[in-house]
Design a protein around this motif. Structure first.
Motif, PDB file in Angstrom:
ATOM      1  N   ARG A 143     -25.802  -7.760 -26.045  1.00  0.00           N
ATOM      2  CA  ARG A 143     -25.709  -9.170 -25.637  1.00  0.00           C
ATOM      3  C   ARG A 143     -24.294  -9.707 -25.837  1.00  0.00           C
ATOM      4  N   ARG A 144     -23.672  -9.309 -26.945  1.00  0.00           N
ATOM      5  CA  ARG A 144     -22.326  -9.813 -27.267  1.00  0.00           C
ATOM      6  C   ARG A 144     -21.276  -9.195 -26.344  1.00  0.00           C
ATOM      7  N   LEU A 145     -21.461  -7.920 -26.007  1.00  0.00           N
ATOM      8  CA  LEU A 145     -20.473  -7.185 -25.212  1.00  0.00           C
ATOM      9  C   LEU A 145     -21.107  -6.761 -23.884  1.00  0.00           C
ATOM     10  N   ALA A 146     -21.642  -7.715 -23.173  1.00  0.00           N
ATOM     11  CA  ALA A 146     -22.389  -7.441 -21.944  1.00  0.00           C
ATOM     12  C   ALA A 146     -21.562  -6.612 -20.967  1.00  0.00           C
ATOM     13  N   GLY A 147     -22.139  -5.487 -20.542  1.00  0.00           N
ATOM     14  CA  GLY A 147     -21.468  -4.619 -19.586  1.00  0.00           C
ATOM     15  C   GLY A 147     -20.504  -3.635 -20.203  1.00  0.00           C
ATOM     16  N   ARG A 148     -20.047  -3.915 -21.429  1.00  0.00           N
ATOM     17  CA  ARG A 148     -19.101  -3.021 -22.098  1.00  0.00           C
ATOM     18  C   ARG A 148     -19.790  -2.111 -23.103  1.00  0.00           C
ATOM     19  N   TYR A 149     -20.880  -2.593 -23.690  1.00  0.00           N
ATOM     20  CA  TYR A 149     -21.660  -1.774 -24.611  1.00  0.00           C
ATOM     21  C   TYR A 149     -23.086  -1.736 -24.091  1.00  0.00           C
ATOM     22  N   VAL A 150     -23.552  -0.545 -23.717  1.00  0.00           N
ATOM     23  CA  VAL A 150     -24.889  -0.377 -23.133  1.00  0.00           C
ATOM     24  C   VAL A 150     -25.557   0.799 -23.821  1.00  0.00           C
ATOM     25  N   SER A 151     -26.813   0.637 -24.194  1.00  0.00           N
ATOM     26  CA  SER A 151     -27.518   1.700 -24.900  1.00  0.00           C
ATOM     27  C   SER A 151     -27.815   2.874 -23.976  1.00  0.00           C
ATOM     28  N   ARG A 152     -28.055   4.017 -24.574  1.00  0.00           N
ATOM     29  CA  ARG A 152     -28.415   5.200 -23.792  1.00  0.00           C
ATOM     30  C   ARG A 152     -29.691   4.946 -22.990  1.00  0.00           C
ATOM     31  N   TYR A 153     -30.664   4.297 -23.620  1.00  0.00           N
ATOM     32  CA  TYR A 153     -31.927   4.051 -22.916  1.00  0.00           C
ATOM     33  C   TYR A 153     -31.697   3.228 -21.653  1.00  0.00           C
ATOM     34  N   GLU A 154     -30.885   2.183 -21.744  1.00  0.00           N
ATOM     35  CA  GLU A 154     -30.647   1.354 -20.570  1.00  0.00           C
ATOM     36  C   GLU A 154     -29.883   2.109 -19.494  1.00  0.00           C
ATOM     37  N   LEU A 155     -28.935   2.950 -19.883  1.00  0.00           N
ATOM     38  CA  LEU A 155     -28.189   3.718 -18.898  1.00  0.00           C
ATOM     39  C   LEU A 155     -29.086   4.713 -18.168  1.00  0.00           C
ATOM     40  N   VAL A 156     -30.031   5.309 -18.894  1.00  0.00           N
ATOM     41  CA  VAL A 156     -30.955   6.260 -18.267  1.00  0.00           C
ATOM     42  C   VAL A 156     -31.962   5.550 -17.385  1.00  0.00           C
ATOM     43  N   SER A 157     -32.573   4.488 -17.913  1.00  0.00           N
ATOM     44  CA  SER A 157     -33.728   3.890 -17.240  1.00  0.00           C
ATOM     45  C   SER A 157     -33.392   2.749 -16.293  1.00  0.00           C
ATOM     46  N   PHE A 158     -32.296   2.046 -16.549  1.00  0.00           N
ATOM     47  CA  PHE A 158     -32.027   0.832 -15.777  1.00  0.00           C
ATOM     48  C   PHE A 158     -30.713   0.909 -14.990  1.00  0.00           C
ATOM     49  N   SER A 159     -30.195   2.111 -14.827  1.00  0.00           N
ATOM     50  CA  SER A 159     -29.015   2.301 -13.989  1.00  0.00           C
ATOM     51  C   SER A 159     -29.190   3.585 -13.196  1.00  0.00           C
ATOM     52  N   THR A 160     -28.281   3.803 -12.256  1.00  0.00           N
ATOM     53  CA  THR A 160     -28.256   5.074 -11.531  1.00  0.00           C
ATOM     54  C   THR A 160     -26.996   5.861 -11.870  1.00  0.00           C
ATOM     55  N   MET A 161     -26.389   5.544 -13.011  1.00  0.00           N
ATOM     56  CA  MET A 161     -25.250   6.346 -13.482  1.00  0.00           C
ATOM     57  C   MET A 161     -25.691   7.800 -13.578  1.00  0.00           C
ATOM     58  N   PRO A 162     -24.899   8.755 -13.088  1.00  0.00           N
ATOM     59  CA  PRO A 162     -25.268  10.168 -13.221  1.00  0.00           C
ATOM     60  C   PRO A 162     -25.619  10.508 -14.669  1.00  0.00           C
ATOM     61  N   TYR A 163     -26.721  11.221 -14.855  1.00  0.00           N
ATOM     62  CA  TYR A 163     -27.149  11.568 -16.211  1.00  0.00           C
ATOM     63  C   TYR A 163     -26.020  12.237 -17.000  1.00  0.00           C
ATOM     64  N   ALA A 164     -25.263  13.098 -16.340  1.00  0.00           N
ATOM     65  CA  ALA A 164     -24.223  13.861 -17.037  1.00  0.00           C
ATOM     66  C   ALA A 164     -23.107  12.979 -17.563  1.00  0.00           C
ATOM     67  N   ASP A 165     -22.945  11.784 -17.005  1.00  0.00           N
ATOM     68  CA  ASP A 165     -21.878  10.881 -17.450  1.00  0.00           C
ATOM     69  C   ASP A 165     -22.298  10.041 -18.661  1.00  0.00           C
ATOM     70  N   ILE A 166     -23.583  10.009 -18.956  1.00  0.00           N
ATOM     71  CA  ILE A 166     -24.076   9.090 -19.988  1.00  0.00           C
ATOM     72  C   ILE A 166     -23.625   9.493 -21.393  1.00  0.00           C
ATOM     73  N   PRO A 167     -23.756  10.756 -21.821  1.00  0.00           N
ATOM     74  CA  PRO A 167     -23.304  11.081 -23.189  1.00  0.00           C
ATOM     75  C   PRO A 167     -21.844  10.734 -23.439  1.00  0.00           C
ATOM     76  N   ALA A 168     -20.971  11.005 -22.464  1.00  0.00           N
ATOM     77  CA  ALA A 168     -19.551  10.676 -22.642  1.00  0.00           C
ATOM     78  C   ALA A 168     -19.348   9.170 -22.705  1.00  0.00           C
ATOM     79  N   ARG A 169     -20.095   8.424 -21.902  1.00  0.00           N
ATOM     80  CA  ARG A 169     -19.993   6.955 -21.939  1.00  0.00           C
ATOM     81  C   ARG A 169     -20.395   6.443 -23.326  1.00  0.00           C
TER      82      ARG A 169
END
Length: 439
Positions: free
Chosen positions: A379-405
């Motif tokens: 909430r404090r860092l909207a768009g800059r800090y996103v949990s792994r769960y949200e990146l997997v479930s609520f985005s279409t970011m390639p799965y392989a890019d998520i751990p590095a993010r």
């Protein structure tokens, strides 16, 4: 090989096979879908084999491509978080997103499969053939092989025939199949007085250390429950009395809501949980090209709810690569496997890790405090800090890019905290120096 005369065979009329048939049929390609089972729209779903789907952003994006997003959401129930049922202790709700607005969607696998089959059947050029057991492919002759029937010609074979793929086996694809010691068995919580017996806005979890049970809501106000136990534990309960007593002890807040518990437990099969890692996913011969997709290429365990979502992404990528390759199937399938392999490996590992999280961590006060802190940061860092769960479930970011993010943002956060601590330390030292001079 290129052109509209190519005969495309899709093996498997499950979720991915049916979606891919629609995508390819829209291109004007002649597509035949072969399925070993009878038509599930007529015969019905297999008992105890559903594992309700949790369709999220990736799956919805794919369904949007074939005009089924809104229809699918009408068949689904949103789940905005987990409802954890510890033993002992009171149940607690853990939202999936920091704003508590985002949800994954519980949908019957059978209902979604029916919708996709209807769409495939309505697509010009697509033919569905059920009760046709494909046993392999002759890539040099360009032919599909069948049990109890003559071979049939095919220029392109796309195998979506599951984790135990007959096509993959017949062609000797190099693969590993890693089985969990756990199996699964489905149970049912029926409606109570015509209403949901549990909160329908949540995916319910009963974490029990080495095992767990989950429950997802259905439109008929029932819940599909799935036990994930070490396989040997299923055999330990042999009588209705033992079954009832065990659930009364280990799942006391739900045992009384399952009047058919003993029968479901005795009659429903125990399924296996497997991770399949395969490479390559393609095979080229003089007569046909073959590509694997979905579970045939990369089966994953269901603990991140991404199996169907991931398979749908395969279908979209095949369609995209076919466009980029100008209809050249060899080039298209080569692009497809190169782009998808790292992503499917990444989600396979995250799914295994999420199993440990669901069965062990979610009931821990430390875990809950960490999740609260994560949501506060989001909430404090909207768009800059996103949990792994949200990146997997609520985005279409390639799965392989998520751990590095996740690593990058954690490093940035750590640096910011360190800088803040250093700045605070300098200020304190300056204040002490001023006090000494004044003294």
């Amino acid at each position: 090989m290129a052109g509209d005369a190519e005969r495309v065979a899709i093996v498997g009329a499950g979720l991915a096979g049916a979606l891919l048939a629609v995508l390819l049929g829209r291109r004007g390609l002649p597509v035949t879908v072969y399925e070993r089972r009878p038509d599930p729209r007529v015969a019905g779903a297999e008992r105890g084999r559903s594992i309700n789907l949790a369709v999220s952003a990736r799956g919805l994006a794919a369904l949007e491509q074939v005009g089924l997003r809104d229809r699918s959401l009408k068949q689904a129930l949103p789940m905005h978080g987990r409802m954890v049922h510890p033993l002992p202790g009171a149940q607690n709700f853990q939202p999936y997103s920091a704003d508590r607005e985002r949800a994954i969607n519980s949908i019957s696998r059978a209902e979604l499969n029916r919708s996709l089959l209807d769409a495939a059947e309505a697509t010009p050029g697509v033919t569905l053939r059920f009760s046709q057991r494909v046993t392999g492919v002759d890539v040099d002759a360009g032919a599909l092989l069948f049990e109890g029937a003559d071979p049939e010609p095919a220029d392109v074979v796309l195998a979506g025939d599951g984790a135990y793929s007959a096509v993959r086996r017949s062609l000797g694809f190099d693969h590993d199949a890693d089985f969990l010691e756990h199996g699964y068995k489905e149970l049912t919580v029926p409606p109570r007085d015509g209403e949901f017996a549990l909160d329908p806005d949540a995916l319910h979890i009963w974490p029990r250390g080495t095992s767990m049970m989950i429950a997802l809501p259905n439109l008929d106000r029932s819940f599909t429950c799935t036990l994930f136990w070490p396989k040997g534990d299923f055999d330990a309960l042999t009588s209705p009395a033992e079954i009832t007593a065990h659930f009364a002890e280990h799942y006391p807040d739900v045992a009384g809501l399952m009047p058919g518990l003993a029968d479901d437990y005795a009659q429903n099969p125990v399924g296996s949980l497997v991770t399949v890692r395969c490479w390559p996913w393609t095979r080229y011969g003089d007569g046909a090209v073959v590509g694997l997709l979905g579970d045939a290429a990369h089966a994953i365990v269901p603990f991140f709810g991404q199996g169907a979502n991931c398979a749908f992404e395969d279908c979209i990528e095949i369609d995209r690569c076919l466009t980029e390759a100008g209809g050249d199937w060899r080039r298209a399938l080569s692009l497809y496997q190169e782009r998808r392999k790292a992503n499917t490996d990444a989600i396979a590992e995250m799914a295994l890790d999420n199993f440990i999280e669901m069965r062990d961590r979610v009931s821990s006060p430390v875990y809950r405090a960490k999740q609260a802190a994560t949501h506060a940061l989001e909430r404090r860092l909207a768009g800059r800090y996103v949990s792994r769960y949200e990146l997997v479930s609520f985005s279409t970011m390639p799965y392989a890019d998520i751990p590095a993010r996740i690593r990058r943002q954690n490093l940035a956060l750590g640096a910011a905290v360190a800088a803040g601590a250093a700045g605070l330390g300098l200020a304190l030292r300056a204040a002490r120096s001023v006090r000494r001079r004044r003294g």
